[in-house]
Design a protein around this motif. Structure first.
Motif: not given
Ligand code: ADP
Ligand code: MG
Lengths: 256, 370
Positions: A123-124, A126-129, B80, B82, B86-88
């Motif tokens: 998920a991280a 995916d979020a980055a892209y 975006y 999700i 999807g946190l870093f």
């Protein structure tokens, strides 16, 4: 035995000159650090590449594991035999030893770096892209830092292997702490051999502590669990829906 | 404005995830893509920011074909969000939120400042800013995800089941805040969910997808409830749609009755005297209803304490919908539904029959308008 060992160890004669403990220790440390740096450069670069692109995963699965199974002494003699003729004398001794150490150290670093990148939360990634990072930015800003804890565990196991294997350098005339073992063996001087073994172990421990320290400072707190252990008291969300029943609080999720 | 023009996605394994979809996503509005799992919602969403490339048709943003722009550049201008945020994990909350501004070349200090503003905007206290994601609850992580997506103030936001992974109570408050936020921000939002109730609550426009990537119906929520296009949509929208459609009829104009009340801490004898049909409504000092009191349970106590109150009934806002008013009336132990104003202070009570009259009046008015 212990008494003799201590006697040998504290004898000032053994602390000076080319055969002295400080010099042997330095030689040993020198080979080890040099090999670790080269292996790290190769292993981390390859691990990041394979992890990021998914290309060449066979390298990690098969090749790296096969390398691990190589007998180090045999490999050392083989490489020395091959290279000794081709190179001037000292280089012909030095390069094979270095090569063997590097070959032994790359697999653990490569596989754990690769695993570190693989383990990045999809998920991280995916979020980055999704927010507009380029592939390179995702690698540098997300995948590499998130892989750090595993990279370090690879470095630490590689380092242990290097420090113990560097003992073999003595057998091709390169000194290091292995000389204490070799010399001791040839004249059946067991205290000297014991001193060599103890020093190798000590060196490994010190290096391990050093790497652990570096890891502590360079791995972001959010990845170590130290950050996560801090108080998790969550401020109740400001729910103002009119109802008689009291709202349960927003529960912290278990770390994924 | 986003336009899907006969958009198709066939994955390399032959799966047709999205089948020739035409869809118009108006600017400044929330368009919800809803449908059962696997019907192509995520694929449709991800084709907008080119996380997935269409295999047929075109997607236009404000008239420009998305495939003419560089994907990374395109994505930096589109928020975006999700499902699992999807946190870093290696970055603090504030640095997570500052990510896109920094990608765009802002100075770190300015980006952090912006991030702090955004955290406030999504309702996170500033002391959370230097925490790491693993130290946050699921709901808080999701808020950070939304704040991060708002980083560069993009005109478009893509949200893929952003509230599905949190528990129902938190989900509801996130939805309410999301709507409040959207009222101020007016973004063009494409929102994916499998939950028809969420779609109806949030959407200005709802696009119902069907297995195989077919777009079955696009309509406003009231129209969707009132007039499903086919059996699939009718089934998906669900059984109690008549009741749920009441969500779109305002409750204003309900005839309210004055309700005798006492405050928490009032004398038990006073409560007994004030009660009607054995019950009295108890308020706090700001006139907010706390619960109904069955005065026959006041044995031994000499004042009204919160512990003896009946808390089962719901409370409806006078500016809310008839659905809320009817539910308040039906759930009240006294048959008298509690109606409050915007700040939660009591206005009066209403009986189910009165709500039904109002419902019939509203239906007649709607009929007359047609
Ligand atoms: N990368 C992929 N490769 C092959 N098939 C896929 C891929 N991604 C999704 N699909 C398939 O496409 C269909 C639609 O998926 P998706 O858009 O994720 O649906 P939804 O979000 O509505 O649940 C599903 O049948 C899914 O299995
Ligand atoms: Mg999906």
């Amino acid at each position: 035995m212990i008494g003799e060992f201590l006697q040998w160890f504290t004898d000032p004669v053994h602390w000076t000159g080319q055969d002295g403990i400080p010099n042997r220790l330095l030689e040993h440390l020198g080979y080890s650090v040099l090999a670790l740096v080269i292996a790290a450069a190769i292993g981390i670069a390859l691990g990041l590449y394979v992890g990021h692109t998914g290309k060449g995963t066979f390298m990690v699965a098969g090749f790296a594991n096969a390398l691990r199974a190589l007998p180090s002494l045999g490999l050392l003699f083989l490489v020395t035999l091959v290279l000794l003729d081709a190179l001037p004398n000292t280089l012909g001794q030095f390069l094979p030893a270095l090569l063997v150490l590097v070959i032994l150290a790359v697999p653990p670093i490569l596989t754990s770096t690769y695993a570190g990148v693989q383990n990045v939360d999809p998920a991280a990634r995916d979020a980055a892209y999704g927010m507009g990072m380029t592939g390179r930015e995702v690698l540098v800003k997300v995948e590499a830092p998130c892989a750090l804890p595993l990279v370090f565990s690879g470095l630490r196991s590689a380092m242990l292997q290097i420090v113990s294997t560097a003992t073999l350098a003595a057998w091709v005339g390169l000194g290091g702490l292995g000389r204490l073992l070799q010399d001791g063996q040839s004249v059946q001087d067991y205290p000297q051999m014991l001193a060599g073994a103890v020093l190798v172990a000590l060196l490994a421990l010190v290096m391990e502590a050093l790497l652990a320290g570096v890891q502590r400072f360079s791995v972001p707190r959010g990845l170590t669990g130290r950050g996560a252990r801090r108080a998790r008291a969550t401020t109740a969300s400001e729910v103002t829906k009119p109802t008689f029943s009291t709202e349960p609080e927003d529960e912290p999720v278990a770390a994924r | 404005m986003i336009e899907f023009d006969a958009v198709t996605k066939r994955y390399p394994d032959g799966t047709v995830a999205v089948d020739s979809v035409d869809l118009h996503v108006p600017s400044g509005k929330i368009t919800v893509l809803v449908g059962p799992s696997g019907c192509g919602k995520t694929t449709s969403l991800r084709m907008i920011n080119r996380m997935v490339e269409p295999t047929g048709g075109r997607i236009l943003i404000d008239g420009t074909d998305t495939n003419t722009s560089d994907p990374a550049t395109l994505r930096r201008g589109i928020g975006y969000v999700i499902q699992h945020a999807g946190l870093f994990p290696h970055r603090t909350v504030v640095d997570n939120v500052a990510t896109v501004p920094i990608l765009l070349g802002w100075r770190r200090k300015k980006a952090r400042q912006r991030a702090m503003e955004l955290l406030e905007l999504v309702g996170l206290p500033p002391e959370l800013s230097d925490r790491y994601p693993s130290q946050l609850s699921g709901g808080q992580q999701q808020r950070v995800g939304v704040a991060r997506a708002l980083g560069a103030d993009p005109p478009i936001m893509l949200m893929d089941e952003p509230f599905s992974a949190v528990d129902p109570v938190v989900r509801e408050s996130l939805q309410d805040e999301f709507l409040r936020l959207q009222q101020d921000l007016g973004k063009t939002i494409v929102f994916v969910t499998h939950d028809i109730d969420e779609a109806i609550k949030l959407g200005d426009q709802v696009a119902v997808f069907q297995a195989g990537g077919h777009l079955a119906q696009v309509a406003t929520p009231p129209d969707l409830l009132a007039d499903p296009a086919d059996d699939f949509v009718a089934g998906f929208v669900g059984k109690d749609r008549g009741y749920r459609a009441l969500s779109f009829t305002p409750a204003d104009g309900l005839p309210l009755e004055k309700e005798p009340t006492v405050e928490v801490g009032a004398d038990a004898e006073v409560a007994r005297r004030t009660s009607v049909e054995g019950w009295v409504l108890v308020l706090d000092d700001a006139r907010r209803p706390q619960g109904w009191l069955d005065v026959s349970r006041l044995t031994g106590e000499d004042e009204v304490t919160p512990t003896v109150l009946h808390r089962g009934g719901t409370v409806a806002s006078a500016t809310g919908s008839l659905r809320g008013a009817l539910d308040a009336a039906l759930s009240s132990p006294t048959g008298r539904g509690v109606i409050v104003d915007d700040i939660g202070a009591l206005l009066g009570t209403v009986r189910p029959a009165q709500v039904l009259v109002q419902i019939e009046n509203a239906a007649a008015e709607a009929e007359a308008r047609h």
